[in-house]
Write a protein that holds these residues in place. Structure first.
Motif, PDB file in Angstrom:
ATOM      1  N   GLY A  33       1.053  -1.161  -0.233  1.00 40.99           N
ATOM      2  CA  GLY A  33      -0.271  -0.189   0.214  1.00 40.99           C
ATOM      3  C   GLY A  33       0.782   0.812  -0.150  1.00 40.99           C
ATOM      4  O   GLY A  33       0.405   1.887  -0.489  1.00 40.99           O
ATOM      5  N   PHE A  37       1.130   3.673  -3.339  1.00 40.79           N
ATOM      6  CA  PHE A  37       1.234   5.283  -3.370  1.00 40.79           C
ATOM      7  C   PHE A  37       2.200   6.363  -3.615  1.00 40.79           C
ATOM      8  O   PHE A  37       1.776   7.763  -4.188  1.00 40.79           O
ATOM      9  CB  PHE A  37       0.895   5.651  -1.263  1.00 40.79           C
ATOM     10  N   ARG A 176      -6.399   7.360  -8.667  1.00 35.51           N
ATOM     11  CA  ARG A 176      -4.859   6.868  -8.438  1.00 35.51           C
ATOM     12  C   ARG A 176      -5.222   4.905  -8.183  1.00 35.51           C
ATOM     13  O   ARG A 176      -6.169   4.953  -7.484  1.00 35.51           O
ATOM     14  CB  ARG A 176      -3.882   7.110  -7.381  1.00 35.51           C
ATOM     15  N   ASP A 179      -4.375   3.372  -5.720  1.00 37.45           N
ATOM     16  CA  ASP A 179      -4.930   3.681  -4.277  1.00 37.45           C
ATOM     17  C   ASP A 179      -6.053   3.200  -4.643  1.00 37.45           C
ATOM     18  O   ASP A 179      -6.113   1.524  -3.250  1.00 37.45           O
ATOM     19  CB  ASP A 179      -4.023   4.700  -3.957  1.00 37.45           C
ATOM     20  N   LEU A 180      -7.021   2.695  -5.379  1.00 41.83           N
ATOM     21  CA  LEU A 180      -8.216   2.202  -5.106  1.00 41.83           C
ATOM     22  C   LEU A 180      -8.704   0.717  -5.205  1.00 41.83           C
ATOM     23  O   LEU A 180      -8.747   0.062  -4.131  1.00 41.83           O
ATOM     24  CB  LEU A 180      -9.142   3.152  -6.593  1.00 41.83           C
ATOM     25  N   ASN A 182      -6.036  -1.162  -3.987  1.00 38.44           N
ATOM     26  CA  ASN A 182      -5.399  -1.168  -2.857  1.00 38.44           C
ATOM     27  C   ASN A 182      -6.505  -1.223  -1.430  1.00 38.44           C
ATOM     28  O   ASN A 182      -6.147  -1.393  -0.488  1.00 38.44           O
ATOM     29  CB  ASN A 182      -3.991  -0.562  -2.795  1.00 38.44           C
ATOM     30  N   PHE A 184      -6.529   1.784  -0.282  1.00 40.38           N
ATOM     31  CA  PHE A 184      -4.978   2.317   0.640  1.00 40.38           C
ATOM     32  C   PHE A 184      -5.653   2.790   2.147  1.00 40.38           C
ATOM     33  O   PHE A 184      -6.920   3.988   1.704  1.00 40.38           O
ATOM     34  CB  PHE A 184      -4.532   3.551  -0.461  1.00 40.38           C
ATOM     35  N   ARG A 207     -12.034  -1.112  -2.354  1.00 42.20           N
ATOM     36  CA  ARG A 207     -11.270  -0.208  -3.663  1.00 42.20           C
ATOM     37  C   ARG A 207     -11.872   1.360  -3.364  1.00 42.20           C
ATOM     38  O   ARG A 207     -12.817   1.468  -3.881  1.00 42.20           O
ATOM     39  CB  ARG A 207     -12.681  -1.083  -4.451  1.00 42.20           C
ATOM     40  N   GLU A 208     -11.676   2.021  -2.276  1.00 40.61           N
ATOM     41  CA  GLU A 208     -11.754   2.758  -1.802  1.00 40.61           C
ATOM     42  C   GLU A 208     -10.251   3.258  -1.099  1.00 40.61           C
ATOM     43  O   GLU A 208      -9.864   2.269  -0.611  1.00 40.61           O
ATOM     44  CB  GLU A 208     -12.460   3.222  -0.992  1.00 40.61           C
ATOM     45  N   SER A 209      -9.869   4.293  -1.557  1.00 39.87           N
ATOM     46  CA  SER A 209      -8.493   4.716  -1.113  1.00 39.87           C
ATOM     47  C   SER A 209      -8.724   6.202   0.183  1.00 39.87           C
ATOM     48  O   SER A 209      -9.316   7.381  -1.021  1.00 39.87           O
ATOM     49  CB  SER A 209      -7.436   5.655  -2.306  1.00 39.87           C
TER      50      SER A 209
END
Ligand SMILES: Cc1cc2nc3c(=O)[nH]c(=O)nc-3n(C[C@H](O)[C@H](O)[C@H](O)COP(=O)(O)O)c2cc1C
Length: 375
Positions: A33, A37, A176, A179-180, A182, A184, A207-209
């Protein structure tokens, strides 16, 4: 007679001769992660790759016989002395990469004698960062709540920042995908400590950063040139606009009396398909015609990249991710090593290109090759 000397000391950090090695080491020590990033860009990462390729489309034309026994890379940036034509780019949440975080990076900048740009989203306090003795510039995003911008500016002025960097290329955060994918999240001890940005202890769903979600709550997409006049009326600090790419925008900024521009596509993290800053730089330099300083970032990975940027008309560069590589691997010492490598490459490049000082670098000619065609 030659004798072999016994080794008297062992290095405290793994010795890396090039920034590429530091990148590989950082990748090995960070979790997925944090690495994504740091390293990732927007969309399919075309711009992220193009930023690096752009430096390979220009060649320098060296000069000779000009007494390069002591190349001098010093310059003035925003009215302060800098040992190199380099500043550390603003980067959020540096404690994610090493417990030393922003304080470690700023201390290395102080040791190298280069400015450190403090992100509004710093995970260390502005006063702890300033206590390192680095020359600092404060970076702000445009907040919907202007009184909070003023509060952050007041905090920065109180600790003695020497410049105000307004990031203008983030009306909304870029998509990004890493990040999505992961989901993050920041570690629980990492959040923006200088104001409440809704990022503390937040656990994103799949699926949200966390960065995408929290920034959506405070970023103002309605900003116009009139807001530059507003900020001008609120501070006497030199003002820098970061994220300028178009020559008309650059000329407008110069007309408004802005002190410096950062020609940047945010390291490929915003608009995928944005052009590399290096390729738009010469037209901007022509249009601005010396009315303000012109910095460049996105893809600077060596001291010779710095030479290419300066020979193309930049006053100086910001360097981003390489400092985070050094930080991740070895804290302040790692950052110092990264800055040392850049300095060594820059001064050795100046010497061999026949440049006793940065005025001579600015006069170097460049020639372009046909860009590589990517599959
Ligand atoms: C992890 C990370 C965090 C960043 N955070 C910020 C920020 O808070 N404010 C900002 O203006 N730019 C931010 N940036 C963009 C950098 O300031 C800079 O434009 C970019 O990293 C330069 O490209 P480079 O990494 O290829 O050198 C960030 C970049 C990275 C890699």
């Amino acid at each position: 007679m030659l004798t072999s000397q016994p080794t008297t000391s062992t290095p405290v950090w793994p010795d890396g001769a090039s920034l590429r090695e530091w990148e590989a080491r950082a990748r090995a020590v960070l979790d997925r992660g944090a690495w994504d990033f740091l390293a990732g860009g927007a969309g399919e990462e075309w711009t992220l790759d193009a930023n690096l390729s752009a430096f390979r489309t220009l060649g320098l034309v060296p000069r000779v016989l000009r007494d390069v026994s002591a190349p001098d890379p010093r310059c003035e940036l925003l009215g302060s002395h800098s040992s190199l034509p380099i500043a550390v780019a603003p980067m959020a949440y540096q404690r994610l990469f090493h417990p030393g975080g922003e304080v470690a990076v700023a201390a290395a900048a102080a040791r190298a004698g280069v400015p450190y740009v403090v992100s509004m989203l710093s995970s260390s306090s502005f006063s702890d960062i300033a206590a390192t003795g680095a020359t600092t510039w404060l970076q702000l995003y445009w907040l919907r709540d202007r009184s909070r911008m003023q509060e952050l500016l007041d905090q920065g002025e109180a600790v003695g920042v020497r410049g105000l960097v307004l990031t203008v290329d983030v009306p909304a955060i870029g998509v990004r995908l890493r990040d999505l994918a992961n989901g993050f999240a920041l570690a629980s001890h990492v959040f923006a400590v200088n104001s409440d940005f809704g990022d503390r202890g937040r656990q994103p769903s799949t699926r949200e950063s966390v960065i995408a979600t929290s920034s959506a709550s405070f970023l103002d997409a309605s900003v116009t040139w009139r807001d530059i006049e507003w900020i001008r009326s609120r501070t006497r600090l030199p003002i820098v606009l970061k994220g300028i790419m178009d020559p008309t925008d650059a000329a407008t900024a110069a007309d408004l009396g802005v002190d410096a521009l950062v020609i940047s596509n945010h390291g490929g993290r915003q608009l995928d398909r944005a052009a590399p800053p290096l390729l738009v730089l010469p037209e901007i330099v022509d249009g601005v015609a010396g009315r303000c300083e012109i910095l460049l970032d996105s893809g600077v990975r060596s001291g010779t990249d710095v030479l290419v940027a300066l020979a193309s008309g930049a006053t100086a560069v910001l360097v981003g991710r390489p400092l985070l590589w050094g930080l991740s691997v070895a804290g302040q010492e790692g950052c110092s090593r990264v800055l040392d490598i850049l300095k060594t490459e820059l001064t050795s490049g100046m010497r061999i290109a026949g440049c006793p000082d940065l005025a001579a670098v600015a006069e170097l000619r460049t020639v372009s090759f046909r860009p590589e065609v990517r599959a």
